[in-house]
Design a protein around this motif. Structure first.
Motif: not given
Length: 462
Positions: A222-223, A241-245, A302-304
């Motif tokens: 979810d990050e 990474t497990k984050a959304k790239v 934007f993604f923050a």
């Protein structure tokens, strides 16, 4: 974290902590950990006479033990070691501590554990400070409570006492800081680019890359991780990474991420909706590299969760950062630019491409075991003459000569370099300080070097 900030602060207050390296981060760590009640010991390779006397007075007044010009005899008396970024974690006495079971972390990691709020973390070989500063301005424009910290010059740990649950810490993170993290976990991370640097510390590109990739190692699904699509070596660092790239690209349109469309910075979100941010031609910061920095900053923001209007307004008004292709004035029709932050080959190439042609280049310093071949191959058609100084001057000359560039001059100090550059320039030319080297052979830091350059230019302006 499996504990709350308050729980960890109470735990730290009962620990014996050695802080190694008395630069900005180390001094801040000593003071903040002492405030929390920890039993702190300070260590630095320099002797007392080479350190800030005000800091020594503080240590004596607070009865804080220190080892300056020496090391503790027994490392197993400490519960933790906190390292400043410039300290190599593989020094013998630190290895002894690690083998004795002492936890060794960096100042950024400690700050994260002690901070309330959320982190944005930005790394990359070049462009970190500009992008971090721009993100800070966007958050400010959006009315977000935020603080810009990290490698940008403000120790993150110096802000932990006042941090709040609704605050965002916008952190510039160097490879030195990232090699000593364990739990550090930003909500949004970013890797701007990846080219050779600090190989005298990390040894090879694989080790350097592992440090950069660590910025996203603890992130979850979810990050977000923002990464440069055009730099394939950089893009490869996002694989684990497990984050959304979220990719950004100056060269291609993307099905998801930030990119240029008809000259405009746009973001295509997870639902395929395109959000127009601003016209890239209206940026006050010059060069293709700064378009990339703006793309990254837009994506990070934007993604923050920041709205496009605030992002657009802040990017269009952003004037740039000191020591990054900073305009310093004009003398007899010759413009002067301070790019003292150009501390590696790739950074200086970026500056040359931004100014395009008719450049008198001032370069040299601590070469950090770099190969200057690529810099030399980018001189033709852009640079008329080079003025060299510092430890790496002969190495740069050798590489330039091999590349067929022969208009090379040597000077012993910055003032003579500036005067020589002006004498070589014609009206309409540009004198650029972009050393392609660190400053440590002649200055305390790149800021000091840049300030000296500007003072030398100011003497010509009088």
């Amino acid at each position: 974290m499996s504990y709350t900030v308050d729980e960890y602060r109470r735990e730290v207050s009962a620990k014996k902590i050695l802080v190694v390296g008395m630069g900005r981060s180390g001094i801040a760590a000593v003071k903040e950990l002492h405030k929390l009640g920890a039993t702190v010991t300070a260590q630095d390779i320099n002797t007392v006479d080479k350190l800030d006397p005000k800091f020594i007075t503080y240590l004596d007044r607070e009865a804080i033990e220190y080892y300056f010009g020496s090391i503790p005899e027994h490392m197993d008396v400490f519960d933790m070691v906190v390292l400043s970024p410039g300290v190599n974690p593989n020094l013998d006495f630190l290895v002894d501590g690690r083998n004795a079971g002492v936890e060794i972390i960096g100042e950024l990691e400690m700050a994260f554990r002690l901070s309330r709020g959320k982190y944005v973390a930005i790394t990359g070989t070049n462009g970190k400070t500009t992008t971090t500063s721009l993100v800070g301005k966007i958050f400010e424009k959006a009315g977000r409570k935020s603080t810009v910290v990290g490698n940008i010059g403000i120790a993150a740990i110096s802000k932990v006492q006042d941090s709040t649950d609704d605050e965002w810490m916008i952190a510039e993170a160097s490879s030195f800081q990232l090699e000593t993290i364990s739990e550090f976990k930003p909500v949004v991370s970013a890797i701007l680019n990846f080219t050779p640097d600090h190989l005298n510390r990390h040894g090879n590109m694989d080790a350097y890359g592992a440090c950069k990739a660590a910025i996203a190692s603890n992130q979850t699904e979810d990050e977000y991780m923002i990464v440069n699509y055009d730099d394939k070596a950089c893009l490869a660092l996002s694989r684990a990474t497990k984050a959304k790239v979220v990719p950004f690209s100056r060269q291609e349109s993307l099905g998801f991420g930030a990119y240029l469309e008809d000259g405009y910075i746009v973001i295509r979100d997870e639902n395929g909706i395109v959000h127009q941010i601003c016209n890239s031609e209206e940026l006050k910061i010059i060069g293709d590299h700064n378009i990339e920095n703006a793309l990254a900053a837009a994506a990070i923001s934007f993604f923050a969760g920041i709205d496009c209007e605030a992002i657009s307004d802040a990017i269009e008004k952003f004037p740039g950062v000191e020591h990054r292709i900073e305009y310093c004035g004009v003398v007899d029709g010759v413009k002067f630019y301070n790019d003292s932050k150009g501390t590696n080959v790739e950074a200086s190439i970026i500056a040359l491409k931004a100014l395009k042609e008719n450049i008198i280049l001032i370069a040299g310093g601590d070469g950090k075991a770099q190969d200057f071949t690529e810099l030399s191959e980018n001189l033709a058609g852009r640079v008329k003459s080079i003025v060299l100084l510092g430890r790496a001057a002969k190495d740069i000359e050798k590489a330039a000569t091999v590349a067929g560039f022969t208009s090379i001059y040597f000077e012993n100090d910055m003032n003579d370099c500036v005067k020589k550059a002006l004498s070589l320039a014609a009206e309409g030319d540009k004198v650029l300080l972009s050393p392609a080297c660190a400053s440590w052979d002649m200055y305390d830091n790149y800021e000091q070097r840049g300030e000296h350059f500007k003072s030398c230019v100011n003497l010509l302006l009088r």
